[in-house]
Design a protein around this motif. Structure first.
Motif, PDB file in Angstrom:
ATOM      1  N   CYS A  31       4.237  10.179  -7.185  1.00 45.93           N
ATOM      2  CA  CYS A  31       5.407  10.589  -6.403  1.00 45.93           C
ATOM      3  C   CYS A  31       5.634   9.673  -5.212  1.00 45.93           C
ATOM      4  O   CYS A  31       6.656   9.764  -4.550  1.00 45.93           O
ATOM      5  N   CYS A  32       4.641   8.851  -4.860  1.00 46.99           N
ATOM      6  CA  CYS A  32       4.762   8.024  -3.661  1.00 46.99           C
ATOM      7  C   CYS A  32       5.350   6.661  -4.008  1.00 46.99           C
ATOM      8  O   CYS A  32       5.091   6.124  -5.079  1.00 46.99           O
TER       9      CYS A  32
ATOM     10  N   ASP B  99      -0.283  11.808  -1.872  1.00 45.22           N
ATOM     11  CA  ASP B  99       0.287  12.955  -1.175  1.00 45.22           C
ATOM     12  C   ASP B  99      -0.500  14.201  -1.598  1.00 45.22           C
ATOM     13  O   ASP B  99      -0.449  14.590  -2.768  1.00 45.22           O
ATOM     14  N   PRO B 100      -1.240  14.825  -0.719  1.00 43.99           N
ATOM     15  CA  PRO B 100      -1.452  14.481   0.687  1.00 43.99           C
ATOM     16  C   PRO B 100      -2.392  13.277   0.834  1.00 43.99           C
ATOM     17  O   PRO B 100      -2.901  12.778  -0.171  1.00 43.99           O
TER      18      PRO B 100
ATOM     19  N   GLY C  14       2.347  14.652   2.799  1.00 42.87           N
ATOM     20  CA  GLY C  14       3.252  13.510   2.682  1.00 42.87           C
ATOM     21  C   GLY C  14       2.521  12.284   2.156  1.00 42.87           C
ATOM     22  O   GLY C  14       1.288  12.290   2.051  1.00 42.87           O
ATOM     23  N   CYS C  15       3.283  11.284   1.806  1.00 39.68           N
ATOM     24  CA  CYS C  15       2.689  10.063   1.241  1.00 39.68           C
ATOM     25  C   CYS C  15       2.121   9.174   2.347  1.00 39.68           C
ATOM     26  O   CYS C  15       2.688   9.114   3.438  1.00 39.68           O
ATOM     27  N   GLY C  16       1.036   8.542   2.032  1.00 38.60           N
ATOM     28  CA  GLY C  16       0.451   7.622   3.006  1.00 38.60           C
ATOM     29  C   GLY C  16      -0.836   7.053   2.461  1.00 38.60           C
ATOM     30  O   GLY C  16      -1.409   7.592   1.504  1.00 38.60           O
ATOM     31  N   PRO C  17      -1.302   5.951   3.070  1.00 37.77           N
ATOM     32  CA  PRO C  17      -2.576   5.377   2.620  1.00 37.77           C
ATOM     33  C   PRO C  17      -3.743   6.225   3.130  1.00 37.77           C
ATOM     34  O   PRO C  17      -3.643   6.831   4.197  1.00 37.77           O
ATOM     35  N   ASN C  18      -4.804   6.255   2.376  1.00 43.10           N
ATOM     36  CA  ASN C  18      -5.981   7.024   2.780  1.00 43.10           C
ATOM     37  C   ASN C  18      -6.905   6.158   3.612  1.00 43.10           C
ATOM     38  O   ASN C  18      -7.230   5.041   3.220  1.00 43.10           O
ATOM     39  N   VAL C  19      -7.320   6.672   4.772  1.00 42.47           N
ATOM     40  CA  VAL C  19      -8.278   5.927   5.586  1.00 42.47           C
ATOM     41  C   VAL C  19      -9.685   6.252   5.117  1.00 42.47           C
ATOM     42  O   VAL C  19      -9.900   7.250   4.419  1.00 42.47           O
TER      43      VAL C  19
END
Lengths: 221, 273
Positions: free
Chosen positions: B51-52, B59-60, B74-79
């Motif tokens: 979905c990203c 996401d998450p 929400g979409c984002g890179p994982n730390v």
């Protein structure tokens, strides 16, 4: 037959000219090296009538976009307070550095003894010669640290052959940030420098957070 | 008989209903559910990367904030939660207050004088306390501390108020005397504004009696002011003749009026007497 010989002659001629030209350049360089002595700052000052001011532009051959890139290239990143400074003529007597004694308050990258003091050399400063003549090397576009101020320094390992007494910044323009009243003030005052633009007036907390993100965390003891 | 049967049926029905009600009341408290129906911290992420927009985003996703790792929608890179580090606020408070911050242990150490007793003792004895280096300086009579050291080395008691050593004065120094003074003014364009600077050199001499030798030192103070006179922009200074003063990797640019040699780049600005 004539047609075949002409290009060959032309080629040989051009080759000879190139060789002769190259030899002349080499000879000229050698001559220059032999005849031009290394001029000291004192000699320059005397020639200038006793007072000599040189502007020094920090080396900006490589511009880094952010602290991540600066951090990658640094051997040592510290937060420290400047205790004092002293201007010194370099051992080759052709440059002046200001040597800052920095008390380390945090080591973010690299190794430095806890609570130790570092000597960091930055270009620029003033020098009074024995005969009262006077020379200045004035850094341009760069704000020198102040005694008592708190700074983040991105440093590289000291080169054994360096004429500088202390360690040097990884980037002359971009490797120094003041933390004044809780906000970041890059030493580089160039208005369009990407690092200056990005971090100027940023809170010290966020700035430290960004640097830590850029440096892989050390394992807990 | 018929009435008795109806009554019996009613009694049995009431009893059955009552039993059912008690049974419900006897159940234990409702098991604690995760607030906001959040996933347990150690629960594996179920990425919905498809979905990203950006590859690698989920996401998450996991984010760092002020030293802690948390799951964000929400979409984002994982730390990498292992590198979240310490609280930057605590770190700043520590550094700003003169402490040493250990980012490996997230611990602040106000190493040299945590109680302030050394500072008080220094001030009481007429010294000047530097909280950053945790040193006490007695500028009045022993600026470098050499006399004090000499006294202690001689096995005597040093008095930092009078700069004397116990009974016999091993080393008594008089007040420093200013023996030289030079002041130079210079100005230059810092790339934007003219800077007007003054450098002052003061030479001091301090005579000592006893085992200490006399001392000579220089104090240098530079101050620069700008009145906001713009001098920068548009292509550098006038230039200094454009000739290299040295051999090797030296080059000059007449247009910019600059010469560079190795790491050094100079722009000749002013010659003045």
């Amino acid at each position: 037959m004539q047609r075949n010989i002409r290009p060959k002659v032309l080629l040989i001629g051009l080759t000879l000219i190139a060789v002769a030209g190259g030899a002349a350049v080499v000879a000229q360089t050698a001559k220059t090296k032999d005849t031009k002595p290394r001029v000291t700052l004192y000699e320059q000052t005397k020639k200038a009538g006793g007072k000599y001011v040189l502007k020094y532009k920090p080396e900006r051959g490589t511009i880094y976009p952010n602290v991540e890139e600066l951090a990658k290239r640094s051997d040592l990143i510290v937060v420290g307070r400047v205790l004092s400074h002293k201007a010194n003529l370099t051992s080759d007597e052709r440059f002046i550095t200001s040597d800052f004694l920095v008390k380390v308050q945090e080591v973010i990258k690299g190794e430095s003894p806890r609570g130790a003091s570092l000597l960091v050399s930055l270009p620029g400063g003033t020098h009074r010669f024995a005969d009262k003549t006077f020379a200045v090397i004035a850094p341009v576009g760069f704000k020198q640290p102040e005694d008592g101020g708190l700074y983040v320094l991105f440093l590289k390992t000291k080169n054994k052959d360096s004429a500088f007494k202390g360690q040097r910044l990884v980037s002359e323009g971009q490797g120094l940030f003041a933390l004044t009243n809780g906000v970041v003030e890059p030493a580089d005052v160039t208005p369009d420098d990407p690092v200056s633009v990005k971090y100027r007036k940023m809170s010290a907390v966020s700035f430290l957070h960004d640097i830590h993100k850029a440096v892989p965390r050390k394992n807990n003891k | 008989m018929k009435r008795a049967l109806i009554l019996l049926v009613l009694v049995v029905t009431v009893a059955w209903l009552a039993q059912g009600s008690f049974a419900n009341d006897a159940r234990g408290p409702v098991a604690a559910s995760d607030p906001l129906n959040a996933a347990a911290p150690d629960a594996p992420l179920t990425p919905q990367g498809a979905c990203c927009l950006n590859a690698g985003d989920t996401d998450p996703h996991w984010e760092c904030f002020d030293g802690t790792c948390f799951q964000a929608s929400g979409c984002g890179p994982n730390v990498n939660c292992a590198t979240c580090g310490c609280s930057s606020t605590e770190e700043w408070n520590c550094i700003n207050n003169g402490g040493y911050w250990d980012s490996a242990s997230c611990f602040c150490e106000y190493g040299c004088d945590p109680t302030g007793s050394q500072q008080q003792s220094c001030i009481n004895n007429g010294g000047s306390w530097d909280p950053f280096s945790c040193t006490c300086s007695y500028y009045g009579c022993d600026p470098t501390g050499s006399q004090r050291q000499a006294c202690i080395d001689a096995g005597r008691q040093w008095d930092q108020n009078t700069c004397t050593c116990a009974d016999t004065s091993v080393c008594v120094c008089y007040d420093p005397e200013e023996v030289g003074f030079d002041q130079y003014d210079y100005e230059y364009c810092d790339g934007y504004y003219y800077q007007y600077c003054t450098v002052t050199y003061r030479d001091y001499y301090q005579e000592c009696e006893g085992s200490c030798s006399s001392r000579y030192w220089t104090e240098e103070v530079t101050s620069c002011y700008s009145y906001g006179e713009y001098c920068g922009g548009g292509g550098g200074g006038g230039g200094g003749g454009g000739s290299c003063w040295d051999t090797g990797d030296c080059w000059c640019d007449d247009w910019w009026g600059i010469c560079c040699e190795y790491d050094y780049c100079y722009e000749e600005e002013a010659f003045a007497n």
